[in-house]
Motif scaffolding. Sequence first.
Motif, short mmCIF file in Angstrom:
data_model
loop_
_atom_site.label_atom_id
_atom_site.label_comp_id
_atom_site.label_asym_id
_atom_site.label_seq_id
_atom_site.Cartn_x
_atom_site.Cartn_y
_atom_site.Cartn_z
N ALA A 112 -20.09 0.07 11.47
CA ALA A 112 -20.43 0.54 10.11
C ALA A 112 -19.19 0.50 9.23
CB ALA A 112 -20.95 1.97 10.20
N LEU A 113 -19.37 0.28 7.92
CA LEU A 113 -18.24 0.31 6.99
C LEU A 113 -17.78 1.75 6.82
CD1 LEU A 113 -19.59 -2.17 4.29
CD2 LEU A 113 -17.83 -2.63 5.99
N THR A 114 -16.49 2.00 7.00
CA THR A 114 -16.02 3.39 6.97
C THR A 114 -14.91 3.63 5.94
OG1 THR A 114 -14.54 2.85 8.79
CG2 THR A 114 -16.61 3.89 9.38
N SER A 115 -14.59 2.60 5.12
CA SER A 115 -13.59 2.85 4.08
C SER A 115 -14.23 3.73 3.00
CB SER A 115 -13.09 1.53 3.49
OG SER A 115 -14.18 0.72 3.13
N VAL B 174 -8.31 0.31 -2.93
CA VAL B 174 -8.02 -0.50 -1.74
C VAL B 174 -6.72 0.02 -1.10
CG1 VAL B 174 -7.25 -2.82 -1.07
CG2 VAL B 174 -9.28 -2.52 -2.52
N GLU B 175 -5.69 0.18 -1.93
CA GLU B 175 -4.39 0.62 -1.40
C GLU B 175 -4.48 2.02 -0.79
OE1 GLU B 175 -1.13 0.43 -4.11
OE2 GLU B 175 0.28 0.87 -2.50
N GLU B 176 -5.20 2.94 -1.46
CA GLU B 176 -5.31 4.30 -0.94
C GLU B 176 -5.98 4.31 0.44
OE1 GLU B 176 -5.56 6.68 -5.22
OE2 GLU B 176 -7.38 5.94 -4.29
N ASN B 177 -7.02 3.48 0.61
CA ASN B 177 -7.68 3.41 1.91
C ASN B 177 -6.71 2.97 3.01
OD1 ASN B 177 -10.56 4.09 2.31
ND2 ASN B 177 -10.86 2.80 0.51
N LEU B 178 -5.83 2.03 2.65
CA LEU B 178 -4.86 1.54 3.64
C LEU B 178 -3.77 2.58 3.89
CD1 LEU B 178 -4.45 -2.13 2.38
CD2 LEU B 178 -5.79 -1.33 4.32
N MET C 202 -15.63 -8.69 0.86
CA MET C 202 -14.29 -8.16 0.56
C MET C 202 -14.09 -6.80 1.23
SD MET C 202 -14.44 -9.17 -3.40
CE MET C 202 -12.93 -8.51 -4.06
N ARG C 203 -15.15 -6.02 1.25
CA ARG C 203 -15.05 -4.69 1.87
C ARG C 203 -14.79 -4.84 3.38
NH1 ARG C 203 -18.63 0.38 1.25
NH2 ARG C 203 -17.30 1.80 2.42
N ARG C 204 -15.44 -5.83 3.99
CA ARG C 204 -15.22 -6.07 5.41
C ARG C 204 -13.76 -6.49 5.63
NH1 ARG C 204 -17.02 -4.10 9.93
NH2 ARG C 204 -19.19 -4.41 9.44
N ARG C 205 -13.24 -7.31 4.71
CA ARG C 205 -11.84 -7.75 4.84
C ARG C 205 -10.89 -6.58 4.67
NH1 ARG C 205 -13.16 -12.22 0.99
NH2 ARG C 205 -11.17 -11.80 0.01
N LEU C 206 -11.24 -5.64 3.80
CA LEU C 206 -10.41 -4.44 3.64
C LEU C 206 -10.39 -3.65 4.96
CD1 LEU C 206 -8.91 -2.11 2.24
CD2 LEU C 206 -11.11 -1.33 1.32
N GLU C 207 -11.55 -3.53 5.60
CA GLU C 207 -11.59 -2.77 6.86
C GLU C 207 -10.73 -3.45 7.94
OE1 GLU C 207 -14.75 -0.40 7.59
OE2 GLU C 207 -14.89 -0.13 5.41
N ILE C 208 -10.76 -4.79 7.91
CA ILE C 208 -9.93 -5.54 8.86
C ILE C 208 -8.45 -5.27 8.57
CG2 ILE C 208 -9.24 -7.89 9.56
CD1 ILE C 208 -12.26 -8.63 9.29
N ALA C 209 -8.09 -5.28 7.29
CA ALA C 209 -6.70 -5.00 6.89
C ALA C 209 -6.31 -3.59 7.35
CB ALA C 209 -6.55 -5.12 5.38
N ARG C 210 -7.22 -2.65 7.18
CA ARG C 210 -6.93 -1.26 7.55
C ARG C 210 -6.64 -1.14 9.05
NH1 ARG C 210 -11.58 3.03 6.78
NH2 ARG C 210 -12.18 1.91 8.65
#
Length: 349
Positions: free
Chosen positions: A102-105, A111-115, A157-165
């Motif tokens: 599941a998406l959890t960001s 984006v930066e705050e999530n990371l 993009m959201r999935r890519r953010l989760e991968i970055a996280r």
Amino acid sequence: MTAPPTNLDQNAKAPTAPAAAIAVENIVKRYGTFEAVKGVSFSVADGEIFGLLGPNGAGKSTLIRMMTTLVPITSGRAIVAGYDVAKDPDAVRRMIGVIPQALTSDPDLTVEENLSIYAKLYSVPKAERLKNIAEVLEAVDLAKWRGAQTKTLSGGMRRRLEIARGLVHNPSMFFLDEPTTGLDPVSRIAVWEMLDNLRRTRNLTMLITTHYMEEADKLCDRIAIVDHGKLVALGTPIELKHSVPGANVVEVHFDRETPQWKARLESLDGVTSVQAESAGFYRVLTSSGSKTTMQLVELAAQLGETLTSLSVQNTSLDDVFVHYTGRQLRDEQVKPPVFTLPPRPGAQP
Ligand SMILES: Nc1ncnc2c1ncn2[C@@H]1O[C@H](COP(=O)(O)OP(=O)(O)O)[C@@H](O)[C@H]1O
Ligand SMILES: [Mg+2]
């Protein structure tokens, strides 16, 4: 037993050089009396992309949750990056990045705050934090979106953010549960390319789960096929395809349904199995696509029957799944819901 470390030391080393990046031995998970995972064993080599492929409910997420310390193992053993998951969960957590299904960001953060939150949770020192965030954003091609609110991103993009996280604390091992489920085909391919790139540039070992055969085929070095909590086959995509009797699949469409064609096809040279797919449509596994095709065309001409299409392909992971489980993986996918519209006011009953 020694007390688990409390701070997440980035430079911690495994006590002994691990023989395999991941080693799972006869692992079992019971929920009450229900056995979700029934004694699974496999190992993953350093730098490998390893796939767990299976239908919904096969036990893939449960396997990932056990390996990543999120649910206790009922019996058996899992060693991740040289540490025993049950005995040294904190050490395992330091070494791994986990991307859940599941998406959890947080959609209300940027984006930066999530990371940044994740980097702080993993005690990444401030100077390193900024550098890591810049690097992972670059790696997933989101650098331009650093200040954007997460809820404004597309699904891909959201999935890519989760991968970055999952990468912000520089893990050596990456666990991804269904990384492209729900994405459109273009975003899916973009994620595959990104993961393959990350593996090479960051020297990551990856374990992914998927119910998409194409994903497993394109992305994974080796695949374990999981069904009903058991491992039914394991190998490289090519090894798995070669393990199925028949090297080719002939797909043939007749202009009308003739039930006798199943037996006729089975009697042709080289044919190992025939599946009736729908009215007049058959999938034929054969050791010689060309021979079977020629005989098939001759026979149809003799009988005066019309073929509307004919194709010869190499065996796919689909055929592998059918061979080992007796079912088709695509049958198991969630069907779109059928909506019944209420009658319009004034319409005839
Ligand atoms: N917390 C739980 N309690 C009871 N049963 C569970 C729980 N989590 C998963 N299961 C069951 O275990 C089986 C495997 O689930 P899961 O690992 O999520 O499969 P997959 O990820 O392959 O779709 C399913 O039958 C599921 O209903
Ligand atoms: Mg799952």
